[in-house]
Structure formats: C-alpha cells, structure tokens
Write an enzyme that holds these catalytic residues in place. Structure first.
Site, PDB file in Angstrom:
ATOM      1  N   CYS A  52      -8.931  10.631 -31.474  1.00 45.52           N
ATOM      2  CA  CYS A  52      -9.122  11.103 -29.808  1.00 45.52           C
ATOM      3  C   CYS A  52      -7.488  10.574 -28.765  1.00 45.52           C
ATOM      4  CB  CYS A  52     -10.105  10.949 -28.704  1.00 45.52           C
ATOM      5  SG  CYS A  52     -12.288  11.666 -29.790  1.00 45.52           S
ATOM      6  N   CYS A  56      -9.920  12.332 -23.656  1.00 44.14           N
ATOM      7  CA  CYS A  56     -11.156  13.310 -24.695  1.00 44.14           C
ATOM      8  C   CYS A  56     -12.187  13.560 -23.788  1.00 44.14           C
ATOM      9  CB  CYS A  56     -11.318  12.541 -26.169  1.00 44.14           C
ATOM     10  SG  CYS A  56     -12.994  13.024 -27.235  1.00 44.14           S
ATOM     11  N   CYS A  83      -9.663  14.725 -33.448  1.00 48.36           N
ATOM     12  CA  CYS A  83     -11.072  15.410 -32.347  1.00 48.36           C
ATOM     13  C   CYS A  83     -10.732  16.881 -33.147  1.00 48.36           C
ATOM     14  CB  CYS A  83     -11.273  14.320 -31.637  1.00 48.36           C
ATOM     15  SG  CYS A  83     -12.093  15.000 -30.417  1.00 48.36           S
ATOM     16  N   CYS A  86     -10.789  17.630 -28.124  1.00 47.14           N
ATOM     17  CA  CYS A  86      -9.903  17.542 -27.312  1.00 47.14           C
ATOM     18  C   CYS A  86      -8.121  17.206 -27.906  1.00 47.14           C
ATOM     19  CB  CYS A  86      -9.333  16.046 -26.870  1.00 47.14           C
ATOM     20  SG  CYS A  86      -9.496  14.602 -28.119  1.00 47.14           S
TER      21      CYS A  86
END
Length: 377
Positions: A52, A56, A83, A86
């Site tokens: 991430c 995030c 991810c 995000c």
C-alpha cells in the site's frame, strides 16, 4: 504512543543519510496516513499479501506483519500485489489518475460494441499506451482489453435474457463480438457455460469423472469437454461421487474410460503436479454452473496470484460489493473446483485462515507451498 492526526512528518524522516528506508519513520508515516509520503515508499502487509501507499485508508495492520519497500517492484518480487483500495501505483509520479481512468471506464461501457484499440483508449485518457496499460490495471484490477471483454460478455448475457426465445447470433453481434467464434473463444476461457448451456441452465451436460491419490489426499476430478467442473478432496471415492451428483443433479455422469481422454489426463496430471509443488500456476479451463454473483467472485479469485492472499472484505470491495464480505465467504465455501478456483487464497481480515470446505490444514499447506514457490522464483 500513537501520534496525533495534526502532527507533520519532518523531511527525510523515512530515510537515512545513505538513502535507506528508516523503518521507524516509515511506520510513523503509516500510523498518521501521511499523504505527503505517498510515492516515497510502500508498505507490505504479509498477512493479506498486498502493498500500500502510506496514506491507505484501510485499517492499520499489526507492526510485526509489515515490511517497507522503496520501490513497488521490490514488493512485487516478494509476491505482494497492489492494494485495490489505495492503488499505490497511482501514487508514482504525478497526481492520482483515478478520475481519468473512471471516465475511460465509462467511455468503454458506452462504446463496448465498437472497435477500441489500446492506442485509441490512450488518446482518450491522454496517456501513452504503455502508461495506460499499467495505470488502468493498477486502478481497475484488469487490463483495458479484459475490461472491454467483460463489458461485452455482460451485455451479451443481458441481451440473451431479454430476447427470450430469440437466436444467439443476433445477440453476439449486438454485444460487439464481431463473430460467433470470438464469443465462443472468450466463453471457453472464462467461468461459465456456452450461450446455449447458459440459457438452458446447464441441463444435459456430460461430465467425465475419476479419482486419484495426491499430495493432499484422495481427489476426484470431473470435467466436461470444455473444462473442469468438479475438483474436490474426500475420504472415499463413493463419498466424492455422491457430492458430484449433488452438485450437478441434472448432468449425465460418466466414469473415466480406458484409455482416458487426452484432455482429462493432462488436467489430472497438472493438478497433481501443482499439489506436489512442481507446477506453479495452473491456468486450466473451468466450466461451472453459477449465479452471476458466484461467477463474479470466482472469476476474481482466479486473478489473485499464487502466494498472495486477500481478506473476504477486500474481495467484496474490489468486485464492487463492499457490504458483501459474508456473501463472498459463502461463495468461497460453495466452490466446486478446488485449486483451479483458488478460494484458499481468501482469509479473514484479522489474518486468520477463516474457513475451507476441505479442511484448514489443507488450506495452510496450499498457501505455504505457493509462498515458498513464489519466493524461489
């Protein structure tokens, strides 16, 4: 101590004088969800298999499950994937491109029956074809071509249901496939049945079945001429056959003849080698009966790379049903095709394994073997 939200990170706190990442500073940025550090480093969560950006919005992971990376490529080499919440790759370079990609998705949906090349879509979004391909997949989860094909398939099925009793050919061209061969080519590589089978509910499909001992115990495989429709583990061949009959009560079940069909032999061999750790990614054709929601979940599960895991809630959000985490869990539990549809790669948000219809010990072994294999490659 948890820092207050109004604190500001000082410049350079996430790296030392030699340019190496400062784990303490990186963890502070993650705790604060400091957007100013987006693109400066990434953090990976080992329990979910994702990496991430610092800002995030997902729930903060436990520190012992976190690793820090200066580049996205480093995280991906360790088997982690971007991810879906995000979109860390969008943090690289300029401002996030989510708005432009959303507009492009709307354009594709409105023009799914037209010929759309990557160059055309790139001009539409103001991006080079290479940058578009990379950014689109990071944000949406699939390539522009896959997204276009998905929209055409959905349109085709919608048209077919609307024209009750009508022919398949008109729906094929109306959905933008251009020819029947293109439609059947896509149907054979996706979850789901051919158009005629889809409309009739799958009745009358012939399934050849056979069982074999594997590294994870007795396994029965059932297949049509288009792909796997049943792969399950059990204590006895009789018990597995009873399960097969309950899964497909309207199908014609045929024991594997001698000699076995070539496709059946190849698919069984691939499954056994995969369970022994000798074949990393199966990519076998799957031919199952499913509701629209089951099909959506199972199709997505096949996109999760070997060695990676996702939480039920994360899967639900990614497929556009953020409140359907429990429904996703039920779909995983009803999966008739173990391994080929890798429901073992979905776990609880806490990092616990969750359920697995063939036993948690098998789930743990499958995940561990895939991670070990990914680390070696």
């Amino acid at each position: 101590m948890t820092p207050s939200k109004d604190m500001t990170l000082t410049e350079g706190i996430t790296s030392n004088e030699a340019g190496r990442l400062n784990a303490e500073g990186c963890w502070l940025a993650v705790q604060m969800r400091d957007a100013s550090q987006d693109g400066c480093f990434f953090y990976g969560v080992l329990t979910t298999g994702v990496y991430c950006r610092p800002s995030c919005p997902a729930r903060r992971p436990n520190r012992e499950n976190v690793r820090f990376y200066g580049k996205a490529e480093q995280a991906e080499r360790e088997g982690l994937r971007p991810c879906r919440r995000c979109h860390p790759l969008a943090a690289i370079g300029a401002a996030p491109l989510a708005g432009r990609i959303r507009d492009l998705c709307a354009y594709i949906e409105a023009n799914a029956d037209a010929v759309l090349t990557l160059a055309d879509l790139g001009r539409c979004a103001g991006l080079s074809p290479y940058h578009l391909q990379r950014t689109f997949k990071a944000i949406v989860g699939v390539s522009p071509k896959q997204y276009l094909e998905e929209r055409r398939m959905q349109s085709f099925k919608s048209i077919l249901r609307r024209k009750k009793g009508g022919g398949v050919t008109g729906a094929i061209y109306e959905a933008g496939f251009g020819s029947s061969s293109r439609l059947y080519e896509k149907a054979d590589t996706r979850l789901g049945m051919t158009p005629i089978e889809y409309r009739s509910g799958g009745a009358g499909v012939e399934i050849t079945y056979g069982s074999a001992e594997t590294a994870l115990g007795l396994m029965m495989m059932g297949a049509t001429d288009r792909g796997l429709c049943f792969v399950q583990f059990g204590e006895s061949a009789a018990g597995l056959l009873a399960t097969l009959k309950s899964e497909y009560p309207k199908a014609a079940l045929v024991p594997m003849p001698e000699p076995a069909p070539a496709e059946f032999t190849v698919w069984m061999s691939a499954l056994r080698q995969h369970l022994e750790g000798r074949q990393p990614d199966l990519g076998l054709p799957v031919h199952v009966r499913a509701t629209a929601f089951q099909m959506k979940v199972w199709q997505y599960l096949r996109s999760i790379p070997p060695g990676a895991v996702q939480a039920y809630g994360e899967v639900a959000k990614t497929i556009g049903a953020p409140r359907a985490a429990r429904a996703v869990a039920r779909v995983c539990a009803s999966n008739p095709v173990a391994i080929a549809i890798p429901c073992h790669r979905v776990i609880r948000g806490t990092g616990a394994l969750g359920g697995y219809r063939w036993g948690l010990e098998r789930k743990r072994v499958l995940i561990d073997r895939e991670r070990d294999r990914s680390a070696r490659e």
